[in-house]
Write a protein that holds these residues in place. Structure first.
Motif: not given
Length: 188
Positions: A114-115, A160, A178, A180-181, A183-184, A186
């Motif tokens: 998730n991150e 990515w 940034q 994480t947002d 490449t939201s 999972p």
């Protein structure tokens, strides 16, 4: 300290060359299709191809923008084709990709996917030995600032596939909000 790469002048390598040349971790892989083999952005690939590298040595990645180098067989393992096993030198060191420049740092998804996080690979003997030192902790902050810079973040969003899967050998040092947002979805 190494000479900075002209493509990324603010990122420096904290590991002394003599240490790297005596190590047997980097640039060597157990499988021919190791997911840890270096990934090049389009610009980085174009730079080495212009320098005479066969474009057929690269495998396109899921992001559609980057490509992973195909490893070559050497003894009982596989090596990056730019690695000289006799000298432990990188033959493209001044123009090596960001993926290599960052090591022993790793960009990866967290264990739950998730991150996007930044960590230090403990397989690197230098990183493991000096992780707790003040100098290495300062370097961690420098790498975080570098990765979170506008230009590098944009490069990572476009490429990515440079963000790998979770690795148990990596000590997470920072969550990259940034990325994480951006490449939201999972990733596990």
């Amino acid at each position: 300290m190494e000479t900075p790469n002209p493509a990324h002048p603010t990122l420096y390598q904290i590991i002394p060359s003599a240490v790297c040349f005596s190590c047997d971790v980097c640039c060597r892989f157990l499988e021919a299709d190791s997911r840890l083999a270096p990934i090049f952005t389009e610009t980085e690939k174009a730079r080495v191809v212009t320098d005479g590298v066969d474009p057929g040595l690269f495998r396109p990645q899921a992001d559609g923008a980057s490509a992973q180098i195909q490893l070559k067989h050497h003894d009982d393992f596989y090596i990056c084709p730019f690695f000289n096993p006799e000298t432990s030198h990188c033959t493209i060191y001044p123009i090596r990709p960001l993926d290599c420049q960052l090591y022993p740092f790793a960009l990866m998804f967290s264990e739950n996917g998730n991150e996007v996080v930044l960590g230090v690979d403990t397989l690197c003997p230098f990183g493991e030995k000096y992780f707790e030192t003040e100098a290495f902790q300062r370097h961690i902050r420098d790498v975080i600032d570098y990765v979170e810079s506008e230009a590098v973040t944009a490069q990572l969003i476009a490429n990515w596939s440079l963000i790998g899967n979770y690795q148990e050998t990596v000590i997470i040092v920072h969550t990259l909000a940034q990325l994480t947002d951006a490449t939201s979805a999972p990733h596990t």
